[in-house]
Enzyme design. Structure first.
Site, PDB file in Angstrom:
ATOM      1  N   HIS A  69       0.884  -1.196   0.051  1.00  0.00           N
ATOM      2  CA  HIS A  69      -0.013  -0.044  -0.168  1.00  0.00           C
ATOM      3  C   HIS A  69       0.811   1.127   0.131  1.00  0.00           C
ATOM      4  O   HIS A  69       1.985   1.226   0.392  1.00  0.00           O
ATOM      5  CB  HIS A  69      -0.743  -0.004   1.417  1.00  0.00           C
ATOM      6  N   GLU A  71       0.846   3.803   1.741  1.00  0.00           N
ATOM      7  CA  GLU A  71       1.438   4.282   3.092  1.00  0.00           C
ATOM      8  C   GLU A  71       2.596   3.462   3.723  1.00  0.00           C
ATOM      9  O   GLU A  71       3.575   3.977   4.303  1.00  0.00           O
ATOM     10  CB  GLU A  71       0.239   4.245   4.129  1.00  0.00           C
ATOM     11  N   CYS A  99      -6.375   2.227   5.738  1.00  0.00           N
ATOM     12  CA  CYS A  99      -6.887   0.750   5.965  1.00  0.00           C
ATOM     13  C   CYS A  99      -6.655   0.466   7.357  1.00  0.00           C
ATOM     14  O   CYS A  99      -5.505   1.157   7.854  1.00  0.00           O
ATOM     15  CB  CYS A  99      -6.796  -0.265   5.232  1.00  0.00           C
ATOM     16  N   CYS A 102      -2.540  -0.179   7.309  1.00  0.00           N
ATOM     17  CA  CYS A 102      -1.719   1.037   7.156  1.00  0.00           C
ATOM     18  C   CYS A 102      -1.801   2.080   8.334  1.00  0.00           C
ATOM     19  O   CYS A 102      -0.845   2.719   9.031  1.00  0.00           O
ATOM     20  CB  CYS A 102      -2.281   1.830   6.107  1.00  0.00           C
TER      21      CYS A 102
END
Length: 177
Positions: A69, A71, A99, A102
């Site tokens: 992801h 992040e 999410c 993260c």
């Protein structure tokens, strides 16, 4: 005369633009990189002492890695830059609410601030479904600043999923999202 007016107007606009908006535009640029790779267009930057020290955009499909992801990638780059897993006094700018995975990484890396553009009602863990970043049961809480450049952040991801749905319906398949 008109050119000087334009130059003065551009300077005034830059002065009016908040730092949060400035850094979010960099996160949006990262989201654009993800979009070009046909990834979910989410971007992130980590800022420390008025400098970007980590950048990331979603690369889940490209890397066949469910943890790739924006992040996570930006936090990893920032940690490498500082040669420390502790990112105290740094802020992360993300186009979409993080999410659970993260949000956990943001807490564990001790980031001071999380600035995001648009809420994620299906997976958001910083206010929508959960609020991991500010859970007082954890050993660190993160200041959250939502809705920075919300419309631009929401638009890029909504357009992406609309195109997927359109392509899927034209091909007779079904898609979630």
């Amino acid at each position: 005369m008109p050119q000087e007016f334009i130059r003065i107007w551009q300077i005034a606009l830059k002065m009016m633009q908040s730092d949060d908006e400035k850094w979010m535009r960099h996160a949006l640029a990262e989201a654009g990189l993800a979009l070009n790779k046909k990834e979910v267009p989410i971007g992130a930057v980590v800022v420390y002492e008025d400098k970007i020290i980590g950048r990331g955009h979603n690369q889940v499909e490209s890397l066949n890695d469910p943890t790739a992801h924006a992040e996570i990638i930006a936090i990893g780059a920032a940690s490498n830059f500082l040669n420390s897993w502790r990112l105290s006094k740094a802020s992360i700018y993300v186009t979409i609410e993080p999410c659970a995975m993260c949000a956990g990484a943001i807490v564990l890396s001790r980031l001071d601030r999380l600035v995001f553009g648009a809420k994620d009602p299906k997976a958001g863990a910083c206010g929508s479904l959960y609020n991991i970043a500010q859970d007082i049961r954890l050993n660190h809480q993160v200041e959250i600043i939502p809705y920075i450049l919300e419309q631009e952040c929401r638009q890029i991801i909504e357009t992406f999923f609309e195109k997927i749905r359109q392509n899927t319906s034209e091909s007779g398949g079904d898609v979630k999202g």
